[in-house]
Each structure stands twice: as structure tokens, then as C-alpha cells.
Design a protein around this motif. Sequence first.
Motif, short mmCIF file in Angstrom:
data_model
loop_
_atom_site.label_atom_id
_atom_site.label_comp_id
_atom_site.label_asym_id
_atom_site.label_seq_id
_atom_site.Cartn_x
_atom_site.Cartn_y
_atom_site.Cartn_z
N ARG A 250 64.74 -56.40 89.03
CA ARG A 250 65.70 -57.32 89.01
C ARG A 250 65.74 -57.86 87.44
NH1 ARG A 250 68.16 -60.16 93.56
NH2 ARG A 250 68.74 -61.87 92.21
N ASP A 251 65.86 -59.22 87.26
CA ASP A 251 65.84 -59.42 85.85
C ASP A 251 64.64 -60.14 85.24
OD1 ASP A 251 66.01 -61.66 87.51
OD2 ASP A 251 67.80 -62.74 86.19
N SER B 51 71.32 -55.79 98.69
CA SER B 51 72.33 -56.84 98.38
C SER B 51 71.64 -57.90 97.15
CB SER B 51 72.66 -57.50 99.52
OG SER B 51 71.83 -58.38 100.06
N ASP B 52 72.44 -58.68 96.88
CA ASP B 52 72.36 -59.56 95.77
C ASP B 52 71.15 -60.48 96.28
OD1 ASP B 52 73.86 -61.07 97.76
OD2 ASP B 52 74.70 -62.13 95.84
N GLU C 289 73.58 -53.35 92.51
CA GLU C 289 74.89 -53.50 91.57
C GLU C 289 74.41 -53.78 90.28
OE1 GLU C 289 78.32 -55.21 93.29
OE2 GLU C 289 77.99 -53.88 95.11
N LYS C 290 73.73 -54.92 90.11
CA LYS C 290 73.37 -55.29 88.62
C LYS C 290 72.19 -54.84 88.01
CE LYS C 290 73.46 -59.98 86.36
NZ LYS C 290 73.61 -61.43 86.56
N TYR C 291 71.22 -54.59 89.05
CA TYR C 291 69.72 -54.15 88.47
C TYR C 291 69.64 -52.68 89.26
CZ TYR C 291 69.90 -59.12 87.61
OH TYR C 291 70.23 -60.35 87.08
N PRO C 292 70.06 -51.75 88.77
CA PRO C 292 69.82 -50.68 89.56
C PRO C 292 68.42 -49.80 89.46
CG PRO C 292 71.10 -50.15 87.29
CD PRO C 292 70.79 -51.52 87.34
N ASN D 189 68.69 -48.07 94.13
CA ASN D 189 69.54 -47.91 95.42
C ASN D 189 68.96 -46.67 96.38
OD1 ASN D 189 69.81 -45.88 93.70
ND2 ASN D 189 72.08 -45.61 93.72
N TYR E 299 69.49 -56.62 94.51
CA TYR E 299 71.10 -56.54 93.69
C TYR E 299 71.10 -55.26 93.01
CZ TYR E 299 74.56 -59.48 91.88
OH TYR E 299 75.70 -60.04 91.38
#
Length: 178
Positions: free
Chosen positions: A123-124, A88-89, A95-98, A73, A93
Motif C-alpha cells: 500500500r503506501d 478492495s480499499d 486500484e491505488k497500490y497495484p 491484483n 486497495y
Amino acid sequence: MRNRHQIIAFIFAFIGSTFAFGQTSKVVSGATNFKVKYVLGTCEGTFDAPKGEAVFNEKSPENASFDIEIAANTFKTGNNSRDKDMKSDKYFYIEKYPNIHFKSTKVEKKNGKYEATGKLTIRDVTKTVTLPFDAKKNADGGYALSSTFEVNRLDYKVGTKDWKLKDVVTVDLKAVIR
């Protein structure tokens, strides 16, 4: 009396080996810069400095290890609209992957340069990468580490194929450990 001397000798040997192999240090400062080419030129930006732990001693690089994170972020390019979109996603993203995370599995010195091989997670997606780096010992006993490497953003699902934006991002990472 003999047992006491053996115990003292063991303690000194243990302490000495700890210093020979390196001490666990914290990343105390640094910088994370990047650049990527796009249709109008080159976009340059930053993330905050990495945070985490490192074990490093130039005399025994094979015993080194790194476990660092960069807060996704903190992405900044100087363009608020672009920065918001990148968080953003569709891209990071946050919010999900800080966090962006690197944990080494092997460190070695090859041809006068250091290399840290490990798992990079954005991310993932986690991939094994080898990051070249330089290490310079500071007067306070800590180290200044620096690495420049390339990441294909598509390998980590950061955006999609786009004729306006190149796939490869150059990252310049600096960390001071103490």
C-alpha cells in the motif's frame, strides 16, 4: 604496444570482476504463497510469481541486490468473494497500490544463511525488513532463491484489527533468476 596490453588487461579485469560480483538477472519464474490463520482455520493463497531484477553470486553476497515486485491484483484464495474483498480499499486497495515492492539495501551471509535487508512497500507504507533466503545454483548458471518470512498485515494497513483474522501472515516466496 604497451598501452594496448594495459587496455586489454583492464578489460579482462573488468569483465572478471563483473562475473565475480554477479550479473544482473531477471526473475524468470517463481511462486508467492501465503497463509494466515482465521477463526475457521487457515486461509492459504497465492499471488503471481515475483518480477524484477536481481544481482547475486554466492561467492560475493555483499555485492548482491534485489528489486522485485508482486502484482497485488493477482491475490487468489479460491474464494471469489473473499478475493474481491481483499483487493478492495479495505485491504490491498489494488486500484491505488497495484504492486508490493521489495528493494534490498544490503545482502549478507550469516551462519550459513543469506539475509536481504531492504525496504518492503505494501500500500503506501514502507518499512525496513530483513528477509532470510536460500540460494541454490542451477545447472544453467542461474539461481533458485526461496524465502519464508512473516509480515504483520496491520503494519501495512492491510485490513484492521479483527478477532476473526490473525495479524501475522506467513509468506513463502520463490524465484528463479537467470
